[in-house]
Write a protein that holds these residues in place. Structure first.
Motif, PDB file in Angstrom:
ATOM      1  N   ILE A   9       6.687  -8.330  -7.994  1.00 23.31           N
ATOM      2  CA  ILE A   9       6.896  -7.663  -6.704  1.00 23.31           C
ATOM      3  C   ILE A   9       6.728  -6.155  -6.855  1.00 23.31           C
ATOM      4  O   ILE A   9       6.083  -5.504  -6.026  1.00 23.31           O
ATOM      5  CB  ILE A   9       8.288  -8.008  -6.137  1.00 23.31           C
ATOM      6  CG1 ILE A   9       8.338  -9.499  -5.805  1.00 23.31           C
ATOM      7  CG2 ILE A   9       8.608  -7.168  -4.913  1.00 23.31           C
ATOM      8  CD1 ILE A   9       9.717 -10.021  -5.485  1.00 23.31           C
ATOM      9  N   VAL A  10       7.264  -5.593  -7.928  1.00 25.89           N
ATOM     10  CA  VAL A  10       7.138  -4.146  -8.162  1.00 25.89           C
ATOM     11  C   VAL A  10       5.676  -3.771  -8.395  1.00 25.89           C
ATOM     12  O   VAL A  10       5.169  -2.823  -7.782  1.00 25.89           O
ATOM     13  CB  VAL A  10       8.027  -3.708  -9.345  1.00 25.89           C
ATOM     14  CG1 VAL A  10       7.729  -2.277  -9.747  1.00 25.89           C
ATOM     15  CG2 VAL A  10       9.501  -3.883  -9.005  1.00 25.89           C
ATOM     16  N   VAL A  11       4.997  -4.514  -9.253  1.00 24.44           N
ATOM     17  CA  VAL A  11       3.589  -4.222  -9.534  1.00 24.44           C
ATOM     18  C   VAL A  11       2.749  -4.378  -8.269  1.00 24.44           C
ATOM     19  O   VAL A  11       1.909  -3.529  -7.943  1.00 24.44           O
ATOM     20  CB  VAL A  11       3.053  -5.128 -10.667  1.00 24.44           C
ATOM     21  CG1 VAL A  11       1.538  -5.035 -10.779  1.00 24.44           C
ATOM     22  CG2 VAL A  11       3.704  -4.761 -11.991  1.00 24.44           C
ATOM     23  N   GLY A  12       2.990  -5.460  -7.528  1.00 29.09           N
ATOM     24  CA  GLY A  12       2.261  -5.672  -6.283  1.00 29.09           C
ATOM     25  C   GLY A  12       2.488  -4.549  -5.283  1.00 29.09           C
ATOM     26  O   GLY A  12       1.563  -4.107  -4.602  1.00 29.09           O
ATOM     27  N   SER A  13       3.719  -4.080  -5.200  1.00 24.55           N
ATOM     28  CA  SER A  13       4.037  -2.982  -4.281  1.00 24.55           C
ATOM     29  C   SER A  13       3.282  -1.718  -4.661  1.00 24.55           C
ATOM     30  O   SER A  13       2.771  -1.004  -3.790  1.00 24.55           O
ATOM     31  CB  SER A  13       5.539  -2.694  -4.291  1.00 24.55           C
ATOM     32  OG  SER A  13       6.261  -3.793  -3.819  1.00 24.55           O
ATOM     33  N   LEU A  14       3.218  -1.432  -5.955  1.00 19.08           N
ATOM     34  CA  LEU A  14       2.496  -0.237  -6.409  1.00 19.08           C
ATOM     35  C   LEU A  14       1.004  -0.332  -6.096  1.00 19.08           C
ATOM     36  O   LEU A  14       0.398   0.626  -5.601  1.00 19.08           O
ATOM     37  CB  LEU A  14       2.719  -0.020  -7.903  1.00 19.08           C
ATOM     38  CG  LEU A  14       4.134   0.375  -8.314  1.00 19.08           C
ATOM     39  CD1 LEU A  14       4.272   0.371  -9.838  1.00 19.08           C
ATOM     40  CD2 LEU A  14       4.505   1.728  -7.738  1.00 19.08           C
ATOM     41  N   VAL A  15       0.408  -1.501  -6.361  1.00 22.05           N
ATOM     42  CA  VAL A  15      -1.016  -1.693  -6.076  1.00 22.05           C
ATOM     43  C   VAL A  15      -1.268  -1.579  -4.576  1.00 22.05           C
ATOM     44  O   VAL A  15      -2.222  -0.933  -4.135  1.00 22.05           O
ATOM     45  CB  VAL A  15      -1.511  -3.047  -6.633  1.00 22.05           C
ATOM     46  CG1 VAL A  15      -2.927  -3.357  -6.171  1.00 22.05           C
ATOM     47  CG2 VAL A  15      -1.429  -3.063  -8.153  1.00 22.05           C
ATOM     48  N   LEU A  16      -0.409  -2.198  -3.776  1.00 24.03           N
ATOM     49  CA  LEU A  16      -0.522  -2.132  -2.319  1.00 24.03           C
ATOM     50  C   LEU A  16      -0.456  -0.678  -1.841  1.00 24.03           C
ATOM     51  O   LEU A  16      -1.262  -0.257  -1.016  1.00 24.03           O
ATOM     52  CB  LEU A  16       0.588  -2.965  -1.685  1.00 24.03           C
ATOM     53  CG  LEU A  16       0.580  -3.086  -0.174  1.00 24.03           C
ATOM     54  CD1 LEU A  16       1.004  -4.488   0.223  1.00 24.03           C
ATOM     55  CD2 LEU A  16       1.537  -2.088   0.434  1.00 24.03           C
ATOM     56  N   CYS A  17       0.477   0.095  -2.369  1.00 25.01           N
ATOM     57  CA  CYS A  17       0.624   1.499  -1.950  1.00 25.01           C
ATOM     58  C   CYS A  17      -0.582   2.340  -2.338  1.00 25.01           C
ATOM     59  O   CYS A  17      -1.035   3.176  -1.547  1.00 25.01           O
ATOM     60  CB  CYS A  17       1.898   2.094  -2.545  1.00 25.01           C
ATOM     61  SG  CYS A  17       3.394   1.434  -1.779  1.00 25.01           S
ATOM     62  N   VAL A  18      -1.126   2.123  -3.531  1.00 23.73           N
ATOM     63  CA  VAL A  18      -2.330   2.847  -3.941  1.00 23.73           C
ATOM     64  C   VAL A  18      -3.481   2.497  -2.999  1.00 23.73           C
ATOM     65  O   VAL A  18      -4.234   3.377  -2.553  1.00 23.73           O
ATOM     66  CB  VAL A  18      -2.695   2.537  -5.402  1.00 23.73           C
ATOM     67  CG1 VAL A  18      -4.096   3.024  -5.753  1.00 23.73           C
ATOM     68  CG2 VAL A  18      -1.672   3.147  -6.353  1.00 23.73           C
ATOM     69  N   GLY A  19      -3.609   1.219  -2.667  1.00 23.39           N
ATOM     70  CA  GLY A  19      -4.657   0.795  -1.749  1.00 23.39           C
ATOM     71  C   GLY A  19      -4.531   1.449  -0.389  1.00 23.39           C
ATOM     72  O   GLY A  19      -5.509   1.943   0.174  1.00 23.39           O
ATOM     73  N   LEU A  41      -7.556  -3.466  -2.677  1.00 22.70           N
ATOM     74  CA  LEU A  41      -6.333  -3.250  -3.461  1.00 22.70           C
ATOM     75  C   LEU A  41      -5.087  -3.664  -2.674  1.00 22.70           C
ATOM     76  O   LEU A  41      -4.159  -4.239  -3.230  1.00 22.70           O
ATOM     77  CB  LEU A  41      -6.221  -1.783  -3.886  1.00 22.70           C
ATOM     78  CG  LEU A  41      -7.160  -1.344  -4.992  1.00 22.70           C
ATOM     79  CD1 LEU A  41      -7.037   0.165  -5.226  1.00 22.70           C
ATOM     80  CD2 LEU A  41      -6.880  -2.107  -6.274  1.00 22.70           C
ATOM     81  N   PHE A  42      -5.086  -3.383  -1.382  1.00 23.00           N
ATOM     82  CA  PHE A  42      -3.974  -3.799  -0.535  1.00 23.00           C
ATOM     83  C   PHE A  42      -3.789  -5.316  -0.590  1.00 23.00           C
ATOM     84  O   PHE A  42      -2.682  -5.814  -0.778  1.00 23.00           O
ATOM     85  CB  PHE A  42      -4.212  -3.348   0.909  1.00 23.00           C
ATOM     86  CG  PHE A  42      -3.226  -3.920   1.888  1.00 23.00           C
ATOM     87  CD1 PHE A  42      -1.995  -3.323   2.064  1.00 23.00           C
ATOM     88  CD2 PHE A  42      -3.526  -5.064   2.607  1.00 23.00           C
ATOM     89  CE1 PHE A  42      -1.069  -3.855   2.962  1.00 23.00           C
ATOM     90  CE2 PHE A  42      -2.613  -5.605   3.502  1.00 23.00           C
ATOM     91  CZ  PHE A  42      -1.386  -4.998   3.675  1.00 23.00           C
ATOM     92  N   VAL A  43      -4.895  -6.061  -0.445  1.00 23.76           N
ATOM     93  CA  VAL A  43      -4.828  -7.530  -0.469  1.00 23.76           C
ATOM     94  C   VAL A  43      -4.360  -8.024  -1.832  1.00 23.76           C
ATOM     95  O   VAL A  43      -3.522  -8.923  -1.929  1.00 23.76           O
ATOM     96  CB  VAL A  43      -6.193  -8.145  -0.086  1.00 23.76           C
ATOM     97  CG1 VAL A  43      -6.204  -9.654  -0.328  1.00 23.76           C
ATOM     98  CG2 VAL A  43      -6.516  -7.846   1.376  1.00 23.76           C
ATOM     99  N   VAL A  44      -4.871  -7.429  -2.907  1.00 24.09           N
ATOM    100  CA  VAL A  44      -4.443  -7.817  -4.251  1.00 24.09           C
ATOM    101  C   VAL A  44      -2.943  -7.550  -4.433  1.00 24.09           C
ATOM    102  O   VAL A  44      -2.205  -8.393  -4.957  1.00 24.09           O
ATOM    103  CB  VAL A  44      -5.273  -7.084  -5.327  1.00 24.09           C
ATOM    104  CG1 VAL A  44      -4.669  -7.251  -6.711  1.00 24.09           C
ATOM    105  CG2 VAL A  44      -6.714  -7.584  -5.304  1.00 24.09           C
ATOM    106  N   GLY A  45      -2.483  -6.406  -3.990  1.00 27.88           N
ATOM    107  CA  GLY A  45      -1.060  -6.087  -4.086  1.00 27.88           C
ATOM    108  C   GLY A  45      -0.208  -7.023  -3.252  1.00 27.88           C
ATOM    109  O   GLY A  45       0.852  -7.489  -3.687  1.00 27.88           O
ATOM    110  N   TYR A  46      -0.671  -7.331  -2.060  1.00 27.01           N
ATOM    111  CA  TYR A  46       0.051  -8.247  -1.160  1.00 27.01           C
ATOM    112  C   TYR A  46       0.181  -9.621  -1.793  1.00 27.01           C
ATOM    113  O   TYR A  46       1.255 -10.223  -1.808  1.00 27.01           O
ATOM    114  CB  TYR A  46      -0.711  -8.318   0.167  1.00 27.01           C
ATOM    115  CG  TYR A  46      -0.073  -9.188   1.220  1.00 27.01           C
ATOM    116  CD1 TYR A  46       0.948  -8.690   2.021  1.00 27.01           C
ATOM    117  CD2 TYR A  46      -0.508 -10.489   1.429  1.00 27.01           C
ATOM    118  CE1 TYR A  46       1.517  -9.475   3.010  1.00 27.01           C
ATOM    119  CE2 TYR A  46       0.059 -11.283   2.406  1.00 27.01           C
ATOM    120  CZ  TYR A  46       1.075 -10.778   3.187  1.00 27.01           C
ATOM    121  OH  TYR A  46       1.637 -11.559   4.154  1.00 27.01           O
TER     122      TYR A  46
END
Length: 128
Positions: A9-19, A41-46
């Motif tokens: 969840i933390v990693v996904g949130s970071l990737v989503l925010c960068v996207g 990147l947003f979709v990958v993070g989500y």
């Protein structure tokens, strides 16, 4: 939920925010393909966050049969269309803000909503 799942969840949130940061900055600069990359990147993070909460979702395609491959290609193509539509809508939104023009504003809303609905339907098998 386990501690290991919390990490997803933390990693996904970071990737989503960068996207989303890439989307925001590049939408106003009119750089469509940078916005597309941000949405990818947003979709990958989500999806990474979804894994942390629910595990991998069933995407409805089983086996390696022709029907399964066609279904997987259809889903991938649909997701690509949804990402490009949403990205184009954000670029139009940037243009609408810079020019205060009504036409790009309306087209932006239509494009973003269509992109979202198509992508959410394909990714989660439901509209909302």
């Amino acid at each position: 939920m386990t501690i290991g799942r919390s990490g997803w969840i933390v990693v996904g949130s970071l990737v989503l925010c960068v996207g989303l940061a890439l989307v925001g900055v590049n939408a106003f600069a009119g750089r469509l393909w940078h916005v597309v990359a941000g949405f990818v990147l947003f979709v990958v993070g989500y999806r990474t966050m979804q894994y942390g909460v629910h595990g991998w979702p069933d995407i409805g395609v089983s086996g390696v049969s022709t029907a399964g491959t066609v279904g997987l290609l259809r889903q991938g193509g649909g997701l690509a269309v949804s990402v490009v539509l949403a990205a184009y809508g954000f670029v139009l939104m940037g243009r609408a803000v810079r020019t205060a023009a009504a036409t790009p504003m309306v087209l932006s809303g239509v494009s973003v909503v269509l992109g979202y609905v198509i992508g959410h339907r394909i990714a989660n098998d439901e509209v909302l």
